[in-house]
Design a protein around this motif. Structure first.
Motif, short mmCIF file in Angstrom:
data_model
loop_
_atom_site.label_atom_id
_atom_site.label_comp_id
_atom_site.label_asym_id
_atom_site.label_seq_id
_atom_site.Cartn_x
_atom_site.Cartn_y
_atom_site.Cartn_z
N ARG A 106 0.84 -1.19 0.00
CA ARG A 106 0.00 0.00 0.00
C ARG A 106 0.88 1.25 0.00
O ARG A 106 1.96 1.25 0.60
N PRO A 107 0.44 2.31 -0.69
CA PRO A 107 1.25 3.54 -0.73
C PRO A 107 0.94 4.44 0.46
O PRO A 107 -0.17 4.44 1.00
N LYS A 108 1.94 5.23 0.83
CA LYS A 108 1.79 6.22 1.89
C LYS A 108 2.63 7.43 1.51
O LYS A 108 3.83 7.31 1.25
N LEU A 109 2.02 8.62 1.50
CA LEU A 109 2.71 9.85 1.14
C LEU A 109 2.88 10.71 2.38
O LEU A 109 1.89 11.04 3.06
N ILE A 110 4.12 11.07 2.67
CA ILE A 110 4.44 11.89 3.84
C ILE A 110 5.03 13.20 3.35
O ILE A 110 5.95 13.22 2.52
N GLN A 111 4.51 14.30 3.85
CA GLN A 111 5.02 15.63 3.51
C GLN A 111 5.53 16.30 4.78
O GLN A 111 4.84 16.31 5.80
N HIS B 129 8.38 15.75 -0.18
CA HIS B 129 7.31 14.76 -0.30
C HIS B 129 7.97 13.39 -0.46
O HIS B 129 8.73 13.17 -1.41
N CYS B 130 7.66 12.50 0.47
CA CYS B 130 8.26 11.16 0.47
C CYS B 130 7.14 10.12 0.28
O CYS B 130 6.16 10.11 1.03
N ARG B 131 7.29 9.28 -0.72
CA ARG B 131 6.29 8.25 -1.02
C ARG B 131 6.86 6.88 -0.67
O ARG B 131 7.97 6.53 -1.08
N MET B 132 6.07 6.10 0.11
CA MET B 132 6.53 4.80 0.60
C MET B 132 5.53 3.71 0.19
O MET B 132 4.32 3.94 0.19
N LEU B 133 6.05 2.55 -0.15
CA LEU B 133 5.25 1.35 -0.38
C LEU B 133 5.56 0.36 0.74
O LEU B 133 6.70 -0.08 0.89
N PHE B 134 4.54 0.01 1.54
CA PHE B 134 4.78 -0.79 2.73
C PHE B 134 3.77 -1.92 2.84
O PHE B 134 2.72 -1.91 2.17
N LYS B 135 4.09 -2.88 3.69
CA LYS B 135 3.18 -3.96 4.05
C LYS B 135 3.64 -4.51 5.40
O LYS B 135 4.81 -4.37 5.78
N ILE C 167 17.98 8.36 3.09
CA ILE C 167 16.63 8.41 3.65
C ILE C 167 15.95 7.05 3.54
O ILE C 167 15.28 6.60 4.48
N ARG C 168 16.14 6.37 2.42
CA ARG C 168 15.54 5.05 2.23
C ARG C 168 16.06 4.06 3.27
O ARG C 168 15.29 3.33 3.90
N GLU C 169 17.37 4.05 3.46
CA GLU C 169 17.95 3.12 4.43
C GLU C 169 17.47 3.44 5.85
O GLU C 169 17.18 2.52 6.64
N GLY C 170 17.39 4.72 6.18
CA GLY C 170 16.95 5.08 7.53
C GLY C 170 15.51 4.69 7.80
O GLY C 170 15.18 4.16 8.86
N LEU D 53 11.83 10.07 -2.98
CA LEU D 53 11.52 11.49 -2.84
C LEU D 53 10.88 11.96 -4.14
O LEU D 53 11.52 11.98 -5.18
N THR D 54 9.61 12.34 -4.08
CA THR D 54 8.88 12.73 -5.28
C THR D 54 8.96 14.23 -5.55
O THR D 54 8.97 14.64 -6.70
#
Length: 307
Positions: free
Chosen positions: A100-105, A119-125, A178-181, A198-199
């Protein structure tokens, strides 16, 4: 039919006649028959309701965590399919395990105190083996509880290590950090990150104006550099031209010393020929013989007598 007697059953015959059959039943027998019918009906109704009470389904892309009212959360996670349960004693909770996507600003400051909006977009489960822990500690809305906090923490901590200009020139390296963190922090809460990117990266108005002015200054500097180089080229061309003219004058002087004034006469004749050729093509030039008197009507005709 006029003589129909209650307690009798009427059956049609093959010859379109009615056969009247008298059945004699006592009251206790009728009571037993109705009781049997009601029990059979209740049994069939119970069998129809039993699957929905004692069984539950887990669809594709889901996992079920079972809450046992006596022992607590069961560590065994149910996969897709149909499973048995004890009514009231076992209560299943379904979790979506699809990506599922999640957008964090977030808005934070850089090392040189510039304001940046990211704006950071993440795909998580969720991690399947960690669903019981998620249900016990976070609940079904675990993504709303965890992802905004860890994403803002990692973004602000990493962005503060770079200048505003470095975020543009080293964007790939910053994005990797940022991805690794975020992946490391989410793993502590049994959340798996498939992708973090980072979008958008937006600066404040002051910094955008400063960048524009810097670009204009750099373009002016390049233009001035070009003007200087062109002037240098023109100077070198003038020097070379002067040297060529000096060499030509020296060669003419040497020729005059060697051959006398013959070269000058030749040049004079060539110049005269060029001048004569040019004048012959002009309609406003007229040639007159030398030593003769000629009257020309240059006024365009005689003046009238009355004037």
């Amino acid at each position: 039919l006029d003589n129909f007697v209650p307690g009798c059953w009427l059956f049609p015959s093959s010859r379109s006649h009615c056969i009247l059959l008298r059945v004699t039943m006592s009251a206790p027998a009728v009571d037993r028959l109705l009781t049997t019918i009601s029990r059979v009906g209740l049994g069939l109704g119970g069998l129809a309701v039993l699957p929905s009470i004692c069984m539950f389904d887990v669809d594709a892309g889901q996992r079920a965590v079972v809450l046992n009212m006596l022992s607590g959360i069961d560590e065994n996670v149910r996969a897709e399919g149909t499973h048995l349960r004890v009514p009231w004693l076992m209560q299943p909770k379904l979790y979506n395990i699809r990506l599922r996507p999640k957008l964090i600003q977030t808005t934070t400051g850089t090392k040189d105190l510039q304001t940046v909006t990211i704006h950071c977009r993440m795909l998580f489960k969720p991690e399947v083996s960690g669903l019981p822990t998620i249900h016990k500690t976070l609940g079904e809305d675990y993504d709303e509880r965890v992802l905004p906090s860890i994403a803002n923490e990692v973004l602000k901590a990493i962005i503060a290590q770079y200048n505003a200009e470095q975020l543009l020139t080293h964007r790939e390296f910053v994005s990797q950090q940022i991805r690794e963190g975020i992946v490391t922090r989410a793993k502590q809460f049994n959340i798996l990150m498939d992708d973090v990117s980072l979008t958008h990266l937006t600066y404040g108005k002051e910094f955008a104006r400063a960048i524009e002015e810097k670009q204009v200054a750099e373009q002016d500097a390049e233009r001035q550099k070009f003007i200087v180089q062109r002037s240098e080229q023109e100077r070198q061309a003038t020097v070379i031209r002067s040297e060529g003219e000096a060499e030509a004058a020296q060669m003419i002087s040497d020729a005059l010393k060697e051959h006398g004034s013959g070269l000058i006469e030749v040049r004079r004749i060539d110049a005269a020929k060029d001048i004569a050729e040019s004048l012959s093509k002009s309609p406003n030039v007229m040639y007159l013989p030398d030593g003769q008197q000629m009257l020309l009507n240059v006024g365009g005709g005689a003046r009238p007598q009355g004037q």
